[in-house]
Design a protein around this motif. Structure first.
Motif, PDB file in Angstrom:
ATOM      1  N   THR A   6       0.847  -1.194   0.000  1.00 53.17           N
ATOM      2  CA  THR A   6       0.000   0.000   0.000  1.00 53.17           C
ATOM      3  C   THR A   6       0.881   1.242   0.000  1.00 53.17           C
ATOM      4  O   THR A   6       1.697   1.423   0.909  1.00 53.17           O
ATOM      5  CB  THR A   6      -0.935   0.030   1.222  1.00 53.17           C
ATOM      6  N   CYS A   7       0.729   2.068  -1.031  1.00 52.19           N
ATOM      7  CA  CYS A   7       1.442   3.345  -1.112  1.00 52.19           C
ATOM      8  C   CYS A   7       0.460   4.455  -0.745  1.00 52.19           C
ATOM      9  O   CYS A   7      -0.573   4.609  -1.404  1.00 52.19           O
ATOM     10  CB  CYS A   7       1.991   3.590  -2.517  1.00 52.19           C
ATOM     11  N   SER A   8       0.770   5.218   0.290  1.00 45.12           N
ATOM     12  CA  SER A   8      -0.115   6.280   0.771  1.00 45.12           C
ATOM     13  C   SER A   8       0.586   7.631   0.677  1.00 45.12           C
ATOM     14  O   SER A   8       1.545   7.895   1.397  1.00 45.12           O
ATOM     15  CB  SER A   8      -0.534   6.012   2.220  1.00 45.12           C
ATOM     16  N   HIS A   9       0.108   8.455  -0.265  1.00 47.34           N
ATOM     17  CA  HIS A   9       0.626   9.824  -0.447  1.00 47.34           C
ATOM     18  C   HIS A   9       2.156   9.839  -0.555  1.00 47.34           C
ATOM     19  O   HIS A   9       2.839  10.624   0.108  1.00 47.34           O
ATOM     20  CB  HIS A   9       0.160  10.719   0.698  1.00 47.34           C
ATOM     21  N   VAL A  10       2.661   8.952  -1.406  1.00 46.09           N
ATOM     22  CA  VAL A  10       4.107   8.793  -1.559  1.00 46.09           C
ATOM     23  C   VAL A  10       4.634   9.731  -2.650  1.00 46.09           C
ATOM     24  O   VAL A  10       4.128   9.764  -3.765  1.00 46.09           O
ATOM     25  CB  VAL A  10       4.458   7.330  -1.915  1.00 46.09           C
ATOM     26  N   ASP A  11       5.650  10.494  -2.302  1.00 46.04           N
ATOM     27  CA  ASP A  11       6.428  11.256  -3.280  1.00 46.04           C
ATOM     28  C   ASP A  11       7.694  10.464  -3.573  1.00 46.04           C
ATOM     29  O   ASP A  11       8.454  10.128  -2.664  1.00 46.04           O
ATOM     30  CB  ASP A  11       6.806  12.640  -2.747  1.00 46.04           C
ATOM     31  N   LEU A  12       7.903  10.144  -4.857  1.00 49.12           N
ATOM     32  CA  LEU A  12       9.077   9.396  -5.276  1.00 49.12           C
ATOM     33  C   LEU A  12      10.156  10.347  -5.758  1.00 49.12           C
ATOM     34  O   LEU A  12       9.858  11.346  -6.429  1.00 49.12           O
ATOM     35  CB  LEU A  12       8.728   8.429  -6.409  1.00 49.12           C
ATOM     36  N   GLY A  13      11.402  10.028  -5.459  1.00 48.02           N
ATOM     37  CA  GLY A  13      12.488  10.874  -5.942  1.00 48.02           C
ATOM     38  C   GLY A  13      13.806  10.447  -5.347  1.00 48.02           C
ATOM     39  O   GLY A  13      13.933   9.361  -4.762  1.00 48.02           O
ATOM     40  N   TYR A  14      14.805  11.297  -5.485  1.00 49.10           N
ATOM     41  CA  TYR A  14      16.134  11.022  -4.953  1.00 49.10           C
ATOM     42  C   TYR A  14      16.816  12.346  -4.642  1.00 49.10           C
ATOM     43  O   TYR A  14      16.553  13.366  -5.278  1.00 49.10           O
ATOM     44  CB  TYR A  14      16.971  10.214  -5.951  1.00 49.10           C
ATOM     45  N   ASP A  15      17.644  12.331  -3.618  1.00 49.69           N
ATOM     46  CA  ASP A  15      18.343  13.536  -3.159  1.00 49.69           C
ATOM     47  C   ASP A  15      17.371  14.697  -2.923  1.00 49.69           C
ATOM     48  O   ASP A  15      17.691  15.858  -3.180  1.00 49.69           O
ATOM     49  CB  ASP A  15      19.413  13.964  -4.172  1.00 49.69           C
ATOM     50  N   GLY A  16      16.162  14.370  -2.440  1.00 52.71           N
ATOM     51  CA  GLY A  16      15.167  15.397  -2.167  1.00 52.71           C
ATOM     52  C   GLY A  16      14.433  15.904  -3.383  1.00 52.71           C
ATOM     53  O   GLY A  16      13.509  16.730  -3.264  1.00 52.71           O
ATOM     54  N   HIS A  17      14.812  15.433  -4.582  1.00 51.83           N
ATOM     55  CA  HIS A  17      14.172  15.874  -5.827  1.00 51.83           C
ATOM     56  C   HIS A  17      12.986  14.971  -6.140  1.00 51.83           C
ATOM     57  O   HIS A  17      13.145  13.762  -6.318  1.00 51.83           O
ATOM     58  CB  HIS A  17      15.179  15.837  -6.972  1.00 51.83           C
ATOM     59  N   VAL A  18      11.787  15.523  -6.205  1.00 52.25           N
ATOM     60  CA  VAL A  18      10.570  14.745  -6.426  1.00 52.25           C
ATOM     61  C   VAL A  18      10.340  14.545  -7.923  1.00 52.25           C
ATOM     62  O   VAL A  18      10.373  15.491  -8.703  1.00 52.25           O
ATOM     63  CB  VAL A  18       9.345  15.443  -5.801  1.00 52.25           C
ATOM     64  N   PHE A  46      10.679   4.033  -8.682  1.00 48.06           N
ATOM     65  CA  PHE A  46       9.521   3.402  -8.050  1.00 48.06           C
ATOM     66  C   PHE A  46       9.870   1.989  -7.580  1.00 48.06           C
ATOM     67  O   PHE A  46       9.578   1.606  -6.437  1.00 48.06           O
ATOM     68  CB  PHE A  46       8.344   3.355  -9.022  1.00 48.06           C
ATOM     69  N   ILE A  47      10.517   1.203  -8.454  1.00 44.79           N
ATOM     70  CA  ILE A  47      10.886  -0.169  -8.104  1.00 44.79           C
ATOM     71  C   ILE A  47      11.850  -0.181  -6.917  1.00 44.79           C
ATOM     72  O   ILE A  47      11.683  -0.948  -5.957  1.00 44.79           O
ATOM     73  CB  ILE A  47      11.521  -0.886  -9.308  1.00 44.79           C
ATOM     74  N   LYS A  48      12.874   0.668  -6.961  1.00 41.27           N
ATOM     75  CA  LYS A  48      13.860   0.713  -5.876  1.00 41.27           C
ATOM     76  C   LYS A  48      13.206   1.135  -4.556  1.00 41.27           C
ATOM     77  O   LYS A  48      13.565   0.633  -3.487  1.00 41.27           O
ATOM     78  CB  LYS A  48      14.991   1.676  -6.236  1.00 41.27           C
ATOM     79  N   LEU A  53      15.130  -0.070  -1.286  1.00 41.67           N
ATOM     80  CA  LEU A  53      16.500   0.340  -1.594  1.00 41.67           C
ATOM     81  C   LEU A  53      16.651   1.859  -1.579  1.00 41.67           C
ATOM     82  O   LEU A  53      17.745   2.376  -1.402  1.00 41.67           O
ATOM     83  CB  LEU A  53      16.919  -0.203  -2.969  1.00 41.67           C
ATOM     84  N   VAL A  54      15.534   2.554  -1.816  1.00 41.90           N
ATOM     85  CA  VAL A  54      15.492   4.021  -1.789  1.00 41.90           C
ATOM     86  C   VAL A  54      14.325   4.431  -0.909  1.00 41.90           C
ATOM     87  O   VAL A  54      13.240   3.828  -0.988  1.00 41.90           O
ATOM     88  CB  VAL A  54      15.320   4.607  -3.215  1.00 41.90           C
ATOM     89  N   ARG A  55      14.533   5.437  -0.075  1.00 43.42           N
ATOM     90  CA  ARG A  55      13.436   5.919   0.770  1.00 43.42           C
ATOM     91  C   ARG A  55      12.543   6.877  -0.019  1.00 43.42           C
ATOM     92  O   ARG A  55      13.046   7.674  -0.823  1.00 43.42           O
ATOM     93  CB  ARG A  55      13.987   6.648   1.989  1.00 43.42           C
ATOM     94  N   PRO A  56      11.224   6.822   0.209  1.00 42.78           N
ATOM     95  CA  PRO A  56      10.362   7.829  -0.418  1.00 42.78           C
ATOM     96  C   PRO A  56      10.686   9.214   0.130  1.00 42.78           C
ATOM     97  O   PRO A  56      11.089   9.348   1.297  1.00 42.78           O
ATOM     98  CB  PRO A  56       8.950   7.383  -0.030  1.00 42.78           C
ATOM     99  N   VAL A  57      10.527  10.227  -0.699  1.00 42.75           N
ATOM    100  CA  VAL A  57      10.764  11.596  -0.246  1.00 42.75           C
ATOM    101  C   VAL A  57       9.782  11.931   0.868  1.00 42.75           C
ATOM    102  O   VAL A  57      10.130  12.589   1.862  1.00 42.75           O
ATOM    103  CB  VAL A  57      10.633  12.594  -1.420  1.00 42.75           C
ATOM    104  N   SER A  58       8.538  11.479   0.707  1.00 48.31           N
ATOM    105  CA  SER A  58       7.528  11.619   1.760  1.00 48.31           C
ATOM    106  C   SER A  58       6.468  10.554   1.545  1.00 48.31           C
ATOM    107  O   SER A  58       6.436   9.880   0.519  1.00 48.31           O
ATOM    108  CB  SER A  58       6.901  13.021   1.733  1.00 48.31           C
TER     109      SER A  58
END
Length: 237
Positions: A6-18, A46-48, A53-58
């Motif tokens: 379940t993804c809830s209000h997820v912002d995907l990105g890296y180094d703070g960049h959405v 998204f897969i990572k 392997l990567v944290r969601p930005v939020s």
């Protein structure tokens, strides 16, 4: 149906960049989801993120997987294609996360690895060096490895890349059988729009900062589909 992701209000990105904002979706037990989008749209991120392997930005990703967890079949590099190990050794590596400090694989793990090779129609290749296998055989070995890591969810990143049409068709059929006959959920990144629509129950189309998630029929009426299909409303399914 039980939700396993379940993804809830997820912002995907890296180094703070959405790159994708406010993603809300559920992957149900036994679902078949195709993930599509242009290159660089955020599919790999998204897969990572899904794999941890990567944290969601939020936002929050809840994984409700019992037992084994997620089986992952990534895109192969040339170095990986030439890996000097037997097919069975590659399949057994699917147990590494649970092996911990044990120096050897258990008898049960070896038996399960052989069962997966049998299931995928290549038990006779268990002693064959991985790098000597054809592209289609290598993908079956990697799929057997992923099945040693899960009995609930397979995540595949462009699994037919580099395969000839016959081997690609066989792999699609295997995935469909695993999904329908064994109830294993499939989440597959694909550039093959025709097969994505033919096999999947739901589509996740990732586009810079926005996305579509819904049934195939809903997707075929969406602007995301028209964009992906060159402006045509019909012609794929």
């Amino acid at each position: 149906m039980t939700s396993i992701i379940t993804c809830s209000h997820v912002d995907l990105g890296y180094d703070g960049h959405v790159i994708v904002k406010d993603l809300n979706m559920k992957i149900e037990q036994g679902a078949y989801v195709s993930v599509i989008g242009q290159n660089g749209s955020g599919k790999s991120t998204f897969i990572k993120t899904l794999l941890g392997l990567v944290r969601p930005v939020s936002g929050k990703i809840q994984r409700s997987l019992s037992g084994k967890g997620i089986g992952y079949l990534p895109q192969q590099t040339e170095m990986q294609k030439n890996f000097p190990a037997t097919a069975l050794e590659v399949v057994l590596s699917g147990f590494l996360s649970r092996k911990q400090r044990r120096p050897f694989y258990t008898k049960k793990e070896k038996s399960t690895a052989m069962e997966q090779l049998e299931k995928l129609g290549i038990p006779e290749l268990f002693k064959t060096c991985y790098r000597e296998l054809s592209g289609g055989q290598q993908q079956r070995v990697l799929l057997a490895r992923a099945l040693c890591a899960t009995d609930q969810l397979l995540v595949l990143d462009e699994p037919v890349t580099g395969l000839d049409p016959g081997a690609a068709k066989e792999l699609y059929l295997l995935l469909k059988e695993l999904n329908k006959n064994e109830g294993i959920a499939i989440l597959m990144v694909s550039h093959d729009l025709s097969n994505a629509l033919k096999d999947a129950d739901e589509i996740l189309h990732i586009r810079h900062e926005d996305y579509f998630f819904g049934s195939v029929s809903e997707y075929c009426r969406s602007e995301h589909f028209r964009e992906m299909n060159g402006g045509a409303v019909h012609g794929i399914v």
